[in-house]
Design a protein around this motif. Structure first.
Motif, PDB file in Angstrom:
ATOM      1  N   HIS A  93       0.820  -1.087   0.064  1.00 27.86           N
ATOM      2  CA  HIS A  93       0.082  -0.036  -0.030  1.00 27.86           C
ATOM      3  C   HIS A  93       0.995   1.283   0.112  1.00 27.86           C
ATOM      4  O   HIS A  93       1.906   1.245   0.750  1.00 27.86           O
ATOM      5  N   TYR A  94       0.573   2.284  -0.968  1.00 23.88           N
ATOM      6  CA  TYR A  94       1.591   3.348  -0.957  1.00 23.88           C
ATOM      7  C   TYR A  94       0.912   4.593  -0.322  1.00 23.88           C
ATOM      8  O   TYR A  94      -0.115   4.813  -0.370  1.00 23.88           O
TER       9      TYR A  94
ATOM     10  N   GLU B 146      -1.568  -8.700  12.573  1.00 23.24           N
ATOM     11  CA  GLU B 146      -2.039  -9.860  11.450  1.00 23.24           C
ATOM     12  C   GLU B 146      -2.834  -8.958  10.440  1.00 23.24           C
ATOM     13  O   GLU B 146      -3.475  -7.949  10.697  1.00 23.24           O
ATOM     14  N   PRO B 147      -2.794  -9.090   9.176  1.00 16.49           N
ATOM     15  CA  PRO B 147      -3.262  -8.199   8.091  1.00 16.49           C
ATOM     16  C   PRO B 147      -4.886  -8.037   8.158  1.00 16.49           C
ATOM     17  O   PRO B 147      -5.235  -7.025   7.904  1.00 16.49           O
TER      18      PRO B 147
ATOM     19  N   TYR C 281      -7.789  -1.438  10.684  1.00 18.85           N
ATOM     20  CA  TYR C 281      -7.101  -0.099  11.189  1.00 18.85           C
ATOM     21  C   TYR C 281      -6.907   0.888   9.881  1.00 18.85           C
ATOM     22  O   TYR C 281      -7.285   2.011  10.032  1.00 18.85           O
ATOM     23  N   TYR C 282      -6.497   0.331   8.957  1.00 21.16           N
ATOM     24  CA  TYR C 282      -6.062   1.284   7.939  1.00 21.16           C
ATOM     25  C   TYR C 282      -7.407   1.796   7.221  1.00 21.16           C
ATOM     26  O   TYR C 282      -7.416   2.940   6.986  1.00 21.16           O
TER      27      TYR C 282
ATOM     28  N   GLY D 287      -8.211   4.801   4.692  1.00 25.22           N
ATOM     29  CA  GLY D 287      -7.493   4.582   3.556  1.00 25.22           C
ATOM     30  C   GLY D 287      -6.442   5.741   3.284  1.00 25.22           C
ATOM     31  O   GLY D 287      -6.121   5.514   2.217  1.00 25.22           O
ATOM     32  N   ARG D 288      -6.405   6.568   4.197  1.00 32.99           N
ATOM     33  CA  ARG D 288      -5.534   7.836   3.727  1.00 32.99           C
ATOM     34  C   ARG D 288      -4.406   7.738   4.880  1.00 32.99           C
ATOM     35  O   ARG D 288      -3.280   8.382   3.978  1.00 32.99           O
ATOM     36  N   ALA D 289      -4.364   7.464   5.878  1.00 33.37           N
ATOM     37  CA  ALA D 289      -3.075   7.435   6.916  1.00 33.37           C
ATOM     38  C   ALA D 289      -2.286   6.471   6.562  1.00 33.37           C
ATOM     39  O   ALA D 289      -2.342   5.350   6.159  1.00 33.37           O
TER      40      ALA D 289
END
Ligand code: WTA
Length: 706
Positions: free
Chosen positions: A32-33, A419-420, A426-427, A433-435
């Motif tokens: 993830h970038y 774990e993913p 969290y993401y 999806g911004r942090a």
């Protein structure tokens, strides 16, 4: 247990493991970038940092961190290795930590918030402490410590305090005088505190009368009385107990003061109003604090951290990895009583003139939306927490983050593998999806991050801590000191080949143990003064992927990581042995979907015990809570007829761990009493054996390496 929950699993037959297999188990391998908005404002965006911090520029590269500080005297030698492995950084330099964290910000940020205190009680007003106010309060407290308590540079002081601003104020007051503080996590029992007081030789204990925890006021002063008694038993007299009051208008304790020993800080401070104390200019290598942590033996060890190297390292890493600017509102939800709180609530952020939020209570009180309400209300834009807290918040309030206007630009996790599945929530839900997320791997001994993505440079890979930090050169060894190369797909023991400024200096009072625990295993020549001969043994298993990212698999020693907190099995076992009925005790970790690992206790009883099994197990749980604290509460206490033992009488914890975790216990024919293993298995699992083929690395290897 679903596979995804179990963490990284290795094949039974050997420890080979391909990236493809990891992907299957973690179900996530994509990058993830970071967003361009984040990169545009970030502190560290120049990819040449890798080159600048490469081995050919070591150790001088660390000047970049040290130059973030204000020095009274510049250093003459960046790294002195003449007493290897007792490394000395920035030798000849002098500075004061409280000056760097407070005074030097006054010209520019006098009226900016330094600390924002949020009580657990939502009706209590939020308290904002500006840099000016922090400066006044640190000075007054330093005057009190010097003139009332008689403390001076080099003395040790123990603090056993909750998460309130008085804790960093007291720490900074100590730092102003060069007094070495030893902060004991507030949730530890009075006895645990007493042991640490004695080990550090503190004459003064600083505490608070009480605090909120899950809606109740805890009487914390009662712990001070136990701590003083225990310290005395262990040979250390506490002359003064300084007690902060939690509330202005009501007592938080029913426990009486001891005349001539106990003093209320808030009353004493009246005599020190407006007093100023010049910061004492300390040598860079003077100890700043001790932080006790668990290891492979029963006694917790006091990790001694330095003044200049430590502060340089936490300041540099706070700036680059947490991306802290003075304009940010930063919240680390750890407790200051752990190393994360020292480095990344107090010292790193304040050295950068940040606004650091301190929250008193449990994250899920009164509901799982609390952290997000706080973040929305204060405009927090950097958040730092543990995977355990994320798992808990997700479980209790998966949709809570949606209800609030969250604005995180970056978020950190620390303390355990994430774990993913949890990472993704969290993401997406918390970070929108911004942090940018950083998963930071390090230890109490290390001062600051060792491994993490650089948030504006490296893409994130869920479940992987990421590449080593600038200037950190890891190596993975097998048990025979053979290098396990990156991309080989094999797991091994992670070591750091070189010293770095944040590394602890020694174990307080036990330099031999320091060398033995961390440097002997892979040392090439014990007389060498070349750092290249002294790899630091971290005690964690790891896999290094081809892309340079490290996955940390967990402890390879007798330490159990419970909800991100380190507990030594020997410490737990000696607590169990304080129960008179208990003959032998063995503690093993079991995998837990929320806390990562939890301890499970096996005990055998002395002959002729009259008490019922229920009574004995209640006593064992009580002993663990008294000697260590509530964090040591076990999943279960199992009373067994006998412990599985080798012929030489060593308890086979590995076999017990296998039974508790439902994995194959392997060959037991060489045991002195193999028949007891099946009896215990039936007790724990029932008649039909339950065998899961796989288990996390640390559990699989538990008891192998000591
Ligand atoms: C574990 C906490 C996986 C590890 C700062 C280490 C982690 C121990 C991570 C140190 C991470 C810490 N991923 N495991 N990002 N961070 N650990 O001393 O086993 O309380 O050795 O320091 O936590 O715990 P300590």
């Amino acid at each position: 247990m679903p596979k995804a929950r179990q963490g990284l699993v290795l094949k039974e037959d050997d420890s080979r493991l391909s990236e493809a297999e990891i992907a299957v188990h973690w179900k996530e391998e994509s990058y993830h970038y970071p967003r361009s908005e984040f990169v545009g404002q970030a502190n560290l965006t120049d990819p040449s940092v890798g080159e600048r911090f490469s081995e050919k520029n070591f150790p001088e590269c660390f000047r970049e961190y040290a130059d973030l500080l204000t020095w009274d005297t510049y250093w003459t030698t960046t790294l002195d290795t003449s007493h290897a492995p007792f490394w000395k950084w920035f030798v000849g330099g002098r500075l004061n930590v409280s000056y760097n964290c407070v005074d030097r910000h006054l010209t520019q940020y006098r009226n900016k918030a330094a600390l924002i205190f949020v009580s657990e009680d939502e009706d209590e007003p939020i308290q904002t402490i500006t840099y000016q106010e922090l400066w006044l309060r640190v000075n007054e407290m330093a005057a009190l410590l010097r003139d009332f308590a008689g403390l001076k540079a080099g003395d040790r002081v123990t603090m056993h305090m909750p998460m309130t601003p008085e804790l960093p104020i007291t720490m900074l007051a100590c730092a102003r005088l060069g007094v070495i503080h030893s902060v004991v996590f507030g949730g530890f029992s009075g006895e645990a505190c007493g042991t640490r007081i004695a080990d550090s030789g503190s004459r003064v204990l600083i505490t608070m009368d009480g605090y909120y925890r899950s809606g109740k006021v805890i009487d914390h002063k009662a712990n001070a009385d136990i701590a003083v008694r225990k310290a005395k038993e262990d040979g250390q007299k506490v002359e003064k107990v300084l007690i902060w009051n939690r509330f202005r208008d009501k007592p938080a304790t029913q426990t009486p003061l001891v005349k001539g020993r106990d003093f209320i800080v808030n009353d004493l401070l009246k005599d020190f109003r407006g007093r100023r104390v010049d910061p004492v200019s300390m040598p860079a290598e003077a100890p700043l604090f001790l932080m006790y942590t668990s290891g492979t033996t029963g006694k917790p060890k006091g990790c001694q951290h330095s003044t200049g190297g430590y502060l340089a390292y936490v300041t540099g890493t706070s700036k680059w990895i947490q991306d802290i600017h003075p304009t940010d509102v930063y919240w680390c939800m750890a407790d200051i009583g752990w190393i994360t709180g020292h480095s990344y609530i107090v010292y790193g952020p304040l050295a950068l003139a940040a606004t650091s939020v301190i929250y008193e209570g449990v994250p899920t009180f009164p509901d799982a939306g609390r952290p997000w309400r706080i973040a929305e209300r204060l405009g927090v834009n950097i958040f730092h927490t543990s995977p355990t807290s994320i798992r808990m918040l997700r479980k209790l309030g998966p949709d809570e983050p949606k209800k609030y206007n969250l604005q995180f630009k970056c978020m950190t996790t620390v303390g355990e593998p994430i774990e993913p599945e949890t990472w993704k929530w969290y993401y997406e839900e918390v970070g929108r999806g911004r942090a940018a997320i950083t998963d930071t791997w390090w230890q109490t001994e290390n001062g600051g991050f060792l491994c993490s993505t650089k948030p504006a440079i490296d893409p994130m890979k869920p479940g992987s801590a990421g590449p080593p930090m600038p200037g950190i050169y890891p190596i993975i060894y097998d048990e025979h000191a053979k290098e396990v190369p990156a991309g080989s797909g094999k797991a091994g023991n992670i070591c750091i080949r070189n010293p770095w400024p944040g590394i602890f200096q020694t174990i307080w009072g036990d330099p031999e143990r320091f060398v033995r625990n961390y440097y002997t295993k892979y040392n090439r020549d014990k007389n060498s003064k070349d750092w290249r001969d002294w790899p630091y043994f971290a005690g964690d298993g790891a896999v290094w992927a081809e892309d340079g990212y490290l996955r940390i698999l967990g402890r390879v020693d007798d330490v159990i990581n419970v909800a991100g907190h380190r507990l030594g099995t020997k410490e737990l076992e000696s607590a169990c042995l304080t129960v008179p009925e208990v003959a032998e005790a063995a503690v093993v970790p079991i995998a837990d979907p929320e806390k990562g690992r939890v301890p499970e206790i096996y005990i055998s009883l002395k002959p002729g015990v009259k008490a019922s099994p229920r009574e004995v197990s209640d006593k064992v749980v009580h002993a663990l809570e008294t000697v260590i604290g509530k964090i040591a509460r076990p999943r279960a206490v199992r009373i067994v007829p006998d412990m599985p033992k080798t012929r030489s009488g060593k308890i086979m914890r590995r076999v017990l761990a296998a039974i508790s975790n439902q994995i194959d216990y392997g060959d037991i024919t060489t045991l002195a009493n193999p028949e007891v293993v099946e009896q215990i298995r039936v007790m724990v699992q029932g008649k039909e054996p339950v065998v899961t083929k796989t288990a996390p690395e640390d559990i699989r290897r538990f008891g192998d390496v000591t």
